[in-house]
Enzyme design. Structure first.
Site, PDB file in Angstrom:
ATOM      1  N   LYS A  87      -0.039  11.375  -0.684  1.00 28.71           N
ATOM      2  CA  LYS A  87      -1.276  11.956  -0.182  1.00 28.71           C
ATOM      3  C   LYS A  87      -1.737  11.134   1.017  1.00 28.71           C
ATOM      4  CE  LYS A  87      -5.565  11.290  -0.336  1.00 28.71           C
ATOM      5  NZ  LYS A  87      -6.014  11.845   0.987  1.00 28.71           N
ATOM      6  N   VAL A 147      -7.683  15.459  -4.353  1.00 26.24           N
ATOM      7  CA  VAL A 147      -6.247  15.226  -4.516  1.00 26.24           C
ATOM      8  C   VAL A 147      -5.960  13.783  -4.930  1.00 26.24           C
ATOM      9  CG1 VAL A 147      -4.039  15.148  -3.291  1.00 26.24           C
ATOM     10  CG2 VAL A 147      -5.589  17.075  -2.959  1.00 26.24           C
ATOM     11  N   GLU A 187      -3.573  -2.427  -1.078  1.00 21.33           N
ATOM     12  CA  GLU A 187      -3.730  -3.139   0.193  1.00 21.33           C
ATOM     13  C   GLU A 187      -5.061  -2.672   0.755  1.00 21.33           C
ATOM     14  OE1 GLU A 187      -4.285  -3.858   3.732  1.00 21.33           O
ATOM     15  OE2 GLU A 187      -2.547  -2.630   4.298  1.00 21.33           O
ATOM     16  N   CYS A 208      -6.995  -3.520   9.277  1.00 17.03           N
ATOM     17  CA  CYS A 208      -7.511  -4.278   8.137  1.00 17.03           C
ATOM     18  C   CYS A 208      -7.267  -5.776   8.287  1.00 17.03           C
ATOM     19  CB  CYS A 208      -6.908  -3.764   6.836  1.00 17.03           C
ATOM     20  SG  CYS A 208      -5.100  -3.654   6.856  1.00 17.03           S
ATOM     21  N   GLU A 227     -16.474  -5.955   6.229  1.00 18.37           N
ATOM     22  CA  GLU A 227     -15.496  -5.367   7.144  1.00 18.37           C
ATOM     23  C   GLU A 227     -16.169  -4.268   7.963  1.00 18.37           C
ATOM     24  OE1 GLU A 227     -10.900  -4.096   6.858  1.00 18.37           O
ATOM     25  OE2 GLU A 227     -12.223  -3.015   5.503  1.00 18.37           O
TER      26      GLU A 227
END
Length: 451
Positions: free
Chosen positions: A151, A187, A226, A260, A358
């Protein structure tokens, strides 16, 4: 249908069908049926297929690069130099590990130890490095003998369609790999909750990772995560300050600041803070927002209006907290597109929100430290631990500091990215590793047979 919007023009560039829980169930059912035959294939045949995937990605590099630029705004030059070559390198690194005997049985005393596939893998991937993250999950999972249901992010689904065509073209059987488009709440959650899914490999925000872990716990699935990061670039007092800051700005702003592992905190000796801030501003000024399709563009848009607004909110928060706004700010740089003005803050304290959370945009925080121990303390002061950097004229000293950073990957003096070395995070940056033999390990079970 899900409309795919070019974030630079705000125009619709494609559509995909929004999947349903029924689509997920059908894909998982096909995967379960395909697993016995696929898992019985030899590692050598799977390795050859992985190399064919790498070759096909390389052959269609321009198509993949243009698609990623159109659907998520990565600059064309960055797409061609990083967004496609990295996945090619990752795929070949996986094949190299298999060919080096990764799946060979070992013996411990009177036990024969085997590595076997986990089973049905749900791969859920983000929009910022769409091809890289899909390849980092799908390729090692298939190489290990698993079957995969992917997905991708609904913000970058067109790249996933291209990858699916590559996989089928090189001979991956139907059912061994399936693609289901859709949103996370529909989903994604159906996949994570499905009783016949054996493992979830997820890349995304830490908030979403917590949700994945909670849902997967109901059926005790294996989970590899992750997640987010707030990486520190620690510039020691003997480093080449100009070089370290320029490289640091480039890393913080790569992919429009949407990475990231980006070094979004620049830690410098307090006595050189102002000098470092001046260098950072000069370097950041060269990242002028523009059409990402142009080869000269270094700064494209945020992926969506919501992401742009989120980043602008953090910039406003930094101003309100008293950080020194040295460049940029919350104003829109262009009338059209989801662009953010590249921003640099100085005199950022470790307790400020912009130093802890972040942001996922082109925002750099320059932070002074008192001494080496203070620098390490500040670097380790967030909930994250994904990437980082150390710059020093003394390699041994840099290595010593790198070992003290609680993070999964550290670059010394601007060392090159390695697509075969383990990549992943400590703490709330996730668990598990990607790339090379360590990435393969995530998708295998260990079996002991006592002889």
């Amino acid at each position: 249908m899900i409309e795919v919007v070019n974030p630079a023009t705000e125009e619709v560039v494609g559509t995909v069908r929004a999947g349903t829980p029924g689509d997920v169930d059908a894909a998982v059912t096909r995967a379960v049926a395909a697993f016995p035959a696929w898992s019985a294939t030899s590692p050598e045949s799977r390795s050859a297929l992985v190399r064919a995937v790498a070759d096909a990605l390389e052959a269609r590099a321009s198509e993949f690069a243009a698609t990623m630029t159109a659907e998520m705004g990565t600059p064309a030059t960055f797409a061609s130099r990083v967004q496609v070559p990295n996945p090619v390198g990752i795929a070949r690194g996986v094949a190299d590990a298999v060919d080096a005997g990764y799946f060979a049985a070992s013996e411990i005393g009177n036990s024969l130890v085997l590595r076997e596939p986990v089973g049905v893998v749900a791969a859920i991937t983000p929009w910022n490095f769409p091809l890289q993250q899909m390849v980092a999950k799908v390729v090692p999972a298939l190489a290990a003998g698993n079957v995969v249901v992917l997905k991708p992010s609904e913000l970058a689904p067109l790249t996933a369609d291209l990858l699916a065509s590559v996989l089928y073209d090189v001979g991956v059987p139907q059912g061994v790999f399936s693609l289901v488009h859709g949103t996370g709440p529909v989903v994604g959650e159906a996949l994570v909750s499905h009783p016949m899914v054996d493992m979830v490999s997820f890349t995304g925000s830490t908030r979403a990772g917590r949700r994945v872990s909670a849902l997967a716990a109901e059926t005790v699935k294996r989970v590899a995560l992750e997640l987010g990061g707030k990486s520190a670039n620690v510039v020691l007092d003997d480093a080449d300050l100009t070089r370290a800051v320029k490289i640091g700005v480039g890393n913080a702003y790569m992919n429009n600041g949407q990475a990231c592992s980006a070094w979004t905190r620049l830690l410098v000796p307090a006595s050189r803070h102002d000098e470092a801030l001046e260098i950072a501003v000069a370097a950041a000024s060269k990242y002028e927002p523009a059409d990402p399709a142009l080869p000269s563009t270094r700064m494209g848009p945020a992926v969506s209006a919501a992401q742009r607004d989120r980043v602008v909110g953090y910039i406003e928060r930094g101003i309100s907290e008293g950080a020194k706004l040295a460049l940029g700010g919350p104003s829109r740089p262009l009338d059209r597109g989801f662009f953010v003005t590249p921003t640099v803050f100085g005199d950022v304290r470790p307790d400020m929100v912009i130093a802890q959370e972040e942001i996922f945009g082109p925002v750099l925080s320059v932070m002074p430290y008192a001494d080496e121990d203070d620098a390490v303390r500040i670097a380790n002061s967030t909930i994250y631990g994904l990437g980082g950097a150390v710059f020093s004229a003394d390699h041994s000293r840099a290595l010593s500091v790198a070992k003290r950073l609680r993070t999964g990957q550290v670059d010394i003096n601007g060392a090159a990215f390695n697509t075969s070395a383990p990549f992943g995070g400590y703490r709330q940056s996730g668990n598990g590793r990607e790339f090379g033999p360590h990435g393969l390990s995530e998708f295998t079970e260990l079996k002991s047979i006592q002889l």
